[in-house]
Write a protein that holds these residues in place. Structure first.
Motif, PDB file in Angstrom:
ATOM      1  N   LEU A 157       0.852  -1.183   0.000  1.00 47.13           N
ATOM      2  CA  LEU A 157       0.000   0.000   0.000  1.00 47.13           C
ATOM      3  C   LEU A 157       0.889   1.235   0.000  1.00 47.13           C
ATOM      4  O   LEU A 157       1.937   1.256   0.641  1.00 47.13           O
ATOM      5  CB  LEU A 157      -0.919   0.020   1.216  1.00 47.13           C
ATOM      6  CG  LEU A 157      -1.874  -1.166   1.388  1.00 47.13           C
ATOM      7  CD1 LEU A 157      -2.749  -0.964   2.627  1.00 47.13           C
ATOM      8  CD2 LEU A 157      -2.733  -1.376   0.154  1.00 47.13           C
ATOM      9  N   THR A 158       0.481   2.267  -0.718  1.00 46.36           N
ATOM     10  CA  THR A 158       1.341   3.422  -0.905  1.00 46.36           C
ATOM     11  C   THR A 158       0.860   4.618  -0.086  1.00 46.36           C
ATOM     12  O   THR A 158      -0.325   4.731   0.219  1.00 46.36           O
ATOM     13  CB  THR A 158       1.406   3.815  -2.386  1.00 46.36           C
ATOM     14  OG1 THR A 158       0.066   3.995  -2.888  1.00 46.36           O
ATOM     15  CG2 THR A 158       2.078   2.731  -3.196  1.00 46.36           C
ATOM     16  N   PRO A 159       1.769   5.519   0.247  1.00 47.06           N
ATOM     17  CA  PRO A 159       1.343   6.752   0.930  1.00 47.06           C
ATOM     18  C   PRO A 159       0.485   7.603   0.004  1.00 47.06           C
ATOM     19  O   PRO A 159       0.506   7.444  -1.219  1.00 47.06           O
ATOM     20  CB  PRO A 159       2.669   7.450   1.247  1.00 47.06           C
ATOM     21  CG  PRO A 159       3.727   6.413   1.095  1.00 47.06           C
ATOM     22  CD  PRO A 159       3.225   5.444   0.074  1.00 47.06           C
ATOM     23  N   ALA A 160      -0.271   8.505   0.591  1.00 47.86           N
ATOM     24  CA  ALA A 160      -1.060   9.435  -0.214  1.00 47.86           C
ATOM     25  C   ALA A 160      -0.128  10.252  -1.094  1.00 47.86           C
ATOM     26  O   ALA A 160       0.915  10.731  -0.638  1.00 47.86           O
ATOM     27  CB  ALA A 160      -1.877  10.351   0.694  1.00 47.86           C
ATOM     28  N   PRO A 161      -0.457  10.407  -2.380  1.00 51.46           N
ATOM     29  CA  PRO A 161       0.441  11.126  -3.292  1.00 51.46           C
ATOM     30  C   PRO A 161       0.456  12.625  -3.012  1.00 51.46           C
ATOM     31  O   PRO A 161      -0.465  13.175  -2.417  1.00 51.46           O
ATOM     32  CB  PRO A 161      -0.156  10.833  -4.668  1.00 51.46           C
ATOM     33  CG  PRO A 161      -1.602  10.572  -4.409  1.00 51.46           C
ATOM     34  CD  PRO A 161      -1.654   9.904  -3.060  1.00 51.46           C
ATOM     35  N   PHE A 162       1.524  13.273  -3.462  1.00 55.57           N
ATOM     36  CA  PHE A 162       1.624  14.721  -3.296  1.00 55.57           C
ATOM     37  C   PHE A 162       0.731  15.461  -4.292  1.00 55.57           C
ATOM     38  O   PHE A 162       0.275  16.554  -4.025  1.00 55.57           O
ATOM     39  CB  PHE A 162       3.085  15.163  -3.451  1.00 55.57           C
ATOM     40  CG  PHE A 162       3.974  14.691  -2.344  1.00 55.57           C
ATOM     41  CD1 PHE A 162       3.856  15.243  -1.069  1.00 55.57           C
ATOM     42  CD2 PHE A 162       4.915  13.699  -2.550  1.00 55.57           C
ATOM     43  CE1 PHE A 162       4.672  14.815  -0.027  1.00 55.57           C
ATOM     44  CE2 PHE A 162       5.733  13.259  -1.516  1.00 55.57           C
ATOM     45  CZ  PHE A 162       5.609  13.821  -0.250  1.00 55.57           C
ATOM     46  N   ARG A 163       0.478  14.849  -5.440  1.00 51.78           N
ATOM     47  CA  ARG A 163      -0.383  15.503  -6.425  1.00 51.78           C
ATOM     48  C   ARG A 163      -1.843  15.386  -5.981  1.00 51.78           C
ATOM     49  O   ARG A 163      -2.201  14.505  -5.190  1.00 51.78           O
ATOM     50  CB  ARG A 163      -0.206  14.863  -7.794  1.00 51.78           C
ATOM     51  CG  ARG A 163      -0.643  13.402  -7.860  1.00 51.78           C
ATOM     52  CD  ARG A 163      -0.607  12.872  -9.285  1.00 51.78           C
ATOM     53  NE  ARG A 163      -1.047  11.481  -9.356  1.00 51.78           N
ATOM     54  CZ  ARG A 163      -1.370  10.861 -10.477  1.00 51.78           C
ATOM     55  NH1 ARG A 163      -1.305  11.511 -11.623  1.00 51.78           N
ATOM     56  NH2 ARG A 163      -1.740   9.600 -10.463  1.00 51.78           N
ATOM     57  N   PRO A 164      -2.715  16.251  -6.481  1.00 55.74           N
ATOM     58  CA  PRO A 164      -4.128  16.193  -6.097  1.00 55.74           C
ATOM     59  C   PRO A 164      -4.771  14.872  -6.504  1.00 55.74           C
ATOM     60  O   PRO A 164      -4.467  14.317  -7.561  1.00 55.74           O
ATOM     61  CB  PRO A 164      -4.753  17.365  -6.872  1.00 55.74           C
ATOM     62  CG  PRO A 164      -3.623  18.287  -7.152  1.00 55.74           C
ATOM     63  CD  PRO A 164      -2.418  17.417  -7.335  1.00 55.74           C
TER      64      PRO A 164
END
Length: 403
Positions: free
Chosen positions: A371-378
């Motif tokens: 599972l990945t962290p929330a992305p920096f892009r919207p």
């Protein structure tokens, strides 16, 4: 983008995290231990606050005292969705239809009536109507005040909720209803159902609070059963109405577009398993993308089905790679927080996706996972996956309203 839009005007949920829209803020795994014989199994059971709401609901109406827990959870979630949508309860007439999915339906009441039958050789007259699957949607409709709108119940194992939402979308687009309450509900934490899940050999060996459900973590299998419901208030509007109507960012803060619900099926020999390539996942995702319509690159995040079983998790990942290539969207899941709620799981995943769109963030698990962290892009558009026994899968696409 299609001229006619299906919008989510309101939503409601109940789960191990609690009830309402803010349950994912600073969320942590909400598991407790439940005995199955001499063994303690982790479960995603409702907290005391929601139990109190259920107890109060049972007292509101004499007929509610005999309803299954699955039905009552749907009523609580539907009331939240109706209130958030600004629909006047008990004044719906024939404008409102109901579409609710559940894998098991009235689990607790069915088992209770069967135990009474074994002991006494007879059952109460209400046994059959209280344990049919249609009993779920019909009571949601009654509580919402609809008089002649459609009441539809769906059972397609763990994709049941997206089946219900897809059907609601079709009815709205066809002009066969003006409003829909659609979602999923499940209350499967009975000893018999837990024994069934344990017999499959997939149940997590970890007890609460040691992160017992671990999607994307590999072996061992970490399936954990949970209970809950999520229901959505759906309407159809035109893009012209959205662009020219009296809408502001504030009035649309809780409004989202349900862009698509796609389905995928595959006939395989094992009715509990799935193909290693996840062909049903691939078909569902591609159909949803085509229906939206949007390109794979337009998806910013995927809420995975990912129940924490190594084979199931790997099959979904392979399917995602086949559809999206190596540049995959961010991957997230809410099952590590609330468990697998069977027929309600896809609805609760959609509710989780709405939280992500609203807050642009999601909690990070405390175990090693893909599972990945929330992305920096919207995050503007999210795909939600679900799959169940029998080779069926469904994928939904939801986005925030842009004006």
């Amino acid at each position: 983008m299609p001229d006619e839009l299906i919008i989510i005007r309101g939503s409601g949920s109940t789960s191990a995290l609690g009830a309402g829209a803010s349950v994912y803020a600073d969320a942590a795994p909400a598991f407790s231990n439940q005995l199955l014989g001499a063994s303690a199994l982790s479960v995603g059971a409702l907290p005391a606050s929601v139990e109190a709401e259920l107890a109060a609901l049972r007292k509101e109406h004499s007929a509610y005292r005999q309803l299954d827990r699955t039905v009552l959870l749907a009523l609580l979630a539907a009331r939240q969705a109706t209130a958030q949508a600004g629909w006047k309860s008990n004044n719906q007439g024939n404008k409102l239809a109901v579409s609710i999915g559940s894998s098991r339906g009235a689990t607790g009441r069915l088992e209770q009536f069967y135990e009474e039958f074994l002991e006494e050789g007879s059952v109460p007259p209400a046994t059959s109507p209280l344990t049919t699957l249609g009993n779920v949607a019909s009571w949601v409709a009654f509580d919402a005040g609809t008089t002649s709108g459609a009441t539809l119940s769906h059972s397609s194992t763990c994709s049941s909720a997206l089946q219900a939402l897809g059907n609601a979308m079709a009815w709205l687009r066809a002009g066969m209803a003006d409003r829909f309450l659609a979602g999923g509900t499940e209350a499967p934490l009975t000893a018999f159902t837990l024994a069934q899940m344990h017999a499959l050999g997939i149940y997590s060996p970890f007890e609460a609070p040691d992160s017992p459900c671990r999607p994307g973590a590999g072996r061992p299998s970490t399936f954990v059963l949970g209970e809950g419901a999520a229901v959505f208030a759906l309407e159809k509007i035109s893009r012209k109405q959205l662009e020219e109507g009296n809408y502001t960012s504030a009035s649309l803060s809780n409004t989202y577009i349900l862009e698509a619900v796609g389905f995928g099926f595959e006939a395989i020999g094992s009715k509990t398993g799935l193909s290693p390539e996840g062909h049903h996942f691939q078909k569902a995702m591609r159909q949803a993308l085509q229906q939206a319509p949007c390109a794979p690159s337009d998806i910013d995040a995927i809420v995975l089905h990912s129940p924490g079983t190594p084979a199931g998790d790997a099959s979904e990942r392979r399917a995602i790679t086949a559809v999206f290539g190596e540049e995959m969207p961010a991957l997230t899941s809410n099952k590590w927080l609330i468990g697998h709620t069977l027929g309600a799981s896809a609805a609760l995943s959609l509710h989780y996706a709405l939280h992500i769109l609203a807050t642009q963030s999601w909690p990070a698990p405390g175990f090693a996972t893909d599972l990945t962290p929330a992305p920096f892009r919207p995050v503007r558009r999210i795909l939600i996956n679900a799959a169940g026994f029998g080779g069926n899968a469904a994928s939904a696409i939801v986005s925030a309203v842009q004006i």
